[in-house]
Design a protein around this motif. Structure first.
Motif, PDB file in Angstrom:
ATOM      1  N   LEU A  91       1.017  -1.669  -0.502  1.00  0.00           N
ATOM      2  CA  LEU A  91      -0.288  -0.248   0.127  1.00  0.00           C
ATOM      3  C   LEU A  91       0.997   1.261   0.156  1.00  0.00           C
ATOM      4  N   ARG A  92       2.088   0.646   0.314  1.00  0.00           N
ATOM      5  CA  ARG A  92       2.432   2.635   0.898  1.00  0.00           C
ATOM      6  C   ARG A  92       4.349   2.501   0.739  1.00  0.00           C
ATOM      7  N   GLY A  93       4.776   1.747  -0.133  1.00  0.00           N
ATOM      8  CA  GLY A  93       5.742   1.434  -0.694  1.00  0.00           C
ATOM      9  C   GLY A  93       6.967   1.132   0.406  1.00  0.00           C
ATOM     10  N   ARG A  94       7.914   1.794  -0.090  1.00  0.00           N
ATOM     11  CA  ARG A  94       9.256   2.384   0.980  1.00  0.00           C
ATOM     12  C   ARG A  94       8.652   2.615   1.528  1.00  0.00           C
ATOM     13  N   SER A  95       7.917   3.942   1.840  1.00  0.00           N
ATOM     14  CA  SER A  95       8.120   4.551   2.839  1.00  0.00           C
ATOM     15  C   SER A  95       6.673   4.397   4.431  1.00  0.00           C
ATOM     16  N   ALA A  96       6.434   2.911   4.469  1.00  0.00           N
ATOM     17  CA  ALA A  96       6.214   2.248   4.878  1.00  0.00           C
ATOM     18  C   ALA A  96       6.581   1.439   6.521  1.00  0.00           C
ATOM     19  N   ARG A  97       5.809   2.512   7.731  1.00  0.00           N
ATOM     20  CA  ARG A  97       6.289   1.718   8.789  1.00  0.00           C
ATOM     21  C   ARG A  97       6.343   0.352   9.339  1.00  0.00           C
ATOM     22  N   LEU A  98       7.594  -0.481   9.096  1.00  0.00           N
ATOM     23  CA  LEU A  98       7.223  -1.947   9.229  1.00  0.00           C
ATOM     24  C   LEU A  98       7.758  -2.495  10.744  1.00  0.00           C
ATOM     25  N   ASN A  99       6.715  -3.812  10.869  1.00  0.00           N
ATOM     26  CA  ASN A  99       7.200  -5.014  11.996  1.00  0.00           C
ATOM     27  C   ASN A  99       9.052  -5.155  11.811  1.00  0.00           C
ATOM     28  N   PHE A 100       8.978  -5.630  10.635  1.00  0.00           N
ATOM     29  CA  PHE A 100      10.311  -6.151  10.670  1.00  0.00           C
ATOM     30  C   PHE A 100      10.843  -6.142   9.873  1.00  0.00           C
ATOM     31  N   PRO A 101      11.147  -4.132   9.671  1.00  0.00           N
ATOM     32  CA  PRO A 101      11.660  -3.393   7.898  1.00  0.00           C
ATOM     33  C   PRO A 101      13.419  -3.943   7.781  1.00  0.00           C
ATOM     34  N   ASP A 102      13.801  -5.324   8.130  1.00  0.00           N
ATOM     35  CA  ASP A 102      15.169  -5.916   7.104  1.00  0.00           C
ATOM     36  C   ASP A 102      14.526  -7.069   6.910  1.00  0.00           C
ATOM     37  N   ASP A 103      14.254  -6.935   7.152  1.00  0.00           N
ATOM     38  CA  ASP A 103      13.499  -8.644   6.300  1.00  0.00           C
ATOM     39  C   ASP A 103      12.493  -8.782   5.335  1.00  0.00           C
ATOM     40  N   LEU A 104      12.338  -8.000   4.437  1.00  0.00           N
ATOM     41  CA  LEU A 104      11.923  -8.004   3.228  1.00  0.00           C
ATOM     42  C   LEU A 104      12.660  -8.490   2.390  1.00  0.00           C
ATOM     43  N   GLU A 105      11.130  -8.769   1.605  1.00  0.00           N
ATOM     44  CA  GLU A 105      11.872 -10.422   0.363  1.00  0.00           C
ATOM     45  C   GLU A 105      11.759  -9.415  -0.578  1.00  0.00           C
ATOM     46  N   VAL A 106      12.874 -10.013  -1.391  1.00  0.00           N
ATOM     47  CA  VAL A 106      12.701  -9.779  -2.508  1.00  0.00           C
ATOM     48  C   VAL A 106      11.514  -9.888  -3.696  1.00  0.00           C
ATOM     49  N   GLY A 107      11.237 -10.587  -3.768  1.00  0.00           N
ATOM     50  CA  GLY A 107      10.218 -10.385  -4.301  1.00  0.00           C
ATOM     51  C   GLY A 107       9.283  -9.799  -3.973  1.00  0.00           C
ATOM     52  N   ILE A 108       8.305  -9.153  -2.724  1.00  0.00           N
ATOM     53  CA  ILE A 108       8.009  -8.506  -2.067  1.00  0.00           C
ATOM     54  C   ILE A 108       8.212  -6.835  -3.443  1.00  0.00           C
ATOM     55  N   LEU A 109       9.515  -6.628  -3.016  1.00  0.00           N
ATOM     56  CA  LEU A 109       9.942  -5.428  -3.372  1.00  0.00           C
ATOM     57  C   LEU A 109      10.007  -5.049  -4.635  1.00  0.00           C
ATOM     58  N   SER A 110      10.171  -6.916  -5.655  1.00  0.00           N
ATOM     59  CA  SER A 110      10.114  -6.109  -7.291  1.00  0.00           C
ATOM     60  C   SER A 110       9.128  -5.931  -7.557  1.00  0.00           C
ATOM     61  N   THR A 111       8.330  -6.836  -6.828  1.00  0.00           N
ATOM     62  CA  THR A 111       6.662  -6.727  -7.269  1.00  0.00           C
ATOM     63  C   THR A 111       5.907  -5.430  -6.955  1.00  0.00           C
ATOM     64  N   ALA A 112       5.889  -5.064  -6.001  1.00  0.00           N
ATOM     65  CA  ALA A 112       4.822  -3.758  -4.953  1.00  0.00           C
ATOM     66  C   ALA A 112       5.646  -2.114  -6.030  1.00  0.00           C
ATOM     67  N   GLU A 113       7.006  -2.594  -6.585  1.00  0.00           N
ATOM     68  CA  GLU A 113       7.963  -1.361  -7.436  1.00  0.00           C
ATOM     69  C   GLU A 113       6.481  -1.066  -8.649  1.00  0.00           C
ATOM     70  N   GLU A 114       6.686  -2.853  -9.131  1.00  0.00           N
ATOM     71  CA  GLU A 114       6.290  -2.742 -10.646  1.00  0.00           C
ATOM     72  C   GLU A 114       4.634  -2.192 -10.673  1.00  0.00           C
ATOM     73  N   LYS A 115       4.309  -2.854  -9.496  1.00  0.00           N
ATOM     74  CA  LYS A 115       2.599  -2.136  -9.450  1.00  0.00           C
ATOM     75  C   LYS A 115       2.158  -0.944  -8.807  1.00  0.00           C
ATOM     76  N   GLY A 116       2.778  -0.926  -7.549  1.00  0.00           N
ATOM     77  CA  GLY A 116       2.425   0.163  -7.050  1.00  0.00           C
ATOM     78  C   GLY A 116       0.891   0.013  -6.140  1.00  0.00           C
ATOM     79  N   ALA A 117       0.764   0.863  -5.645  1.00  0.00           N
ATOM     80  CA  ALA A 117      -0.581   1.104  -4.751  1.00  0.00           C
ATOM     81  C   ALA A 117      -1.922   0.816  -5.643  1.00  0.00           C
ATOM     82  N   GLU A 118      -2.035   1.432  -6.649  1.00  0.00           N
ATOM     83  CA  GLU A 118      -3.164   2.098  -7.365  1.00  0.00           C
ATOM     84  C   GLU A 118      -3.139   0.702  -7.902  1.00  0.00           C
ATOM     85  N   GLY A 119      -2.140  -0.199  -8.471  1.00  0.00           N
ATOM     86  CA  GLY A 119      -1.918  -1.446  -9.235  1.00  0.00           C
ATOM     87  C   GLY A 119      -2.964  -2.340  -8.633  1.00  0.00           C
TER      88      GLY A 119
END
Length: 166
Positions: A91-119
């Motif tokens: 929903l919020r991209g890289r500016s999101a406040r996460l519970n585990f900021p160091d443990d983001l998966e690579v798949g999530i990063l690429s998918t979220a950046e491609e589609k964005g919150a609007e997609g």
């Protein structure tokens, strides 16, 4: 009980109530509720709460809307927090406040950046978050099974191999 006499115009003695130190404090319902709130453990993770029966649930509010996206019910708080992290990142991209900021998966990063919150629709975000939460729940339960000590059957006769005699 302490009593004090005071002179009055009609000659009757006025009784003074006992001092507040000698009376037990009476608790009102409001005081009791405040005490219960203070006894609750602090929230560990964002977007996560525990049901009365012990299950952990996660949900997130949609941006610029009053509705919430239900992210699922899990047996551990960590799994629910991971589901929340997945959804909030979509929903919020890289500016999101996460519970585990160091443990983001690579798949999530690429998918979220491609589609964005609007997609991504709310249903798609719910699905992705539920996948992550379920996977984490399964991993945690497997780890618990490995560390669980199996209880021996005390009714079974000992075998010669398990004898304590040297």
């Amino acid at each position: 009980m302490e009593t004090e006499r005071c002179s009055s115009s009609n000659g009757l003695a006025n009784l003074k109530p006992p001092s507040p130190k000698s009376q037990p404090p009476s608790m009102t319902m409001k005081d009791l509720k405040q005490q219960q709130k203070q006894q609750k453990p602090p929230k560990q993770y964002r977007g996560v709460r525990m049901r009365k029966w012990g299950k952990w649930v996660a949900e997130i509010r949609e941006p610029n809307k009053r509705s919430r996206i239900w992210l699922g019910s899990y047996s551990t708080a960590v799994a629910a927090a991971r589901a929340y992290d997945t959804a909030v990142f979509y929903l919020r991209g890289r500016s999101a406040r996460l519970n585990f900021p160091d443990d983001l998966e690579v798949g999530i990063l690429s998918t979220a950046e491609e589609k964005g919150a609007e997609g991504m629709s709310a249903a798609m975000i719910r699905k992705k978050a539920a996948e992550v939460g379920t996977r984490v729940d399964a991993l945690i339960s497997q780890q618990k099974e490995k560390h669980r000590i199996k209880n021996p059957d005390l009714n079974q006769a000992p075998s010669p191999d398990s004898s304590d005699v040297d």
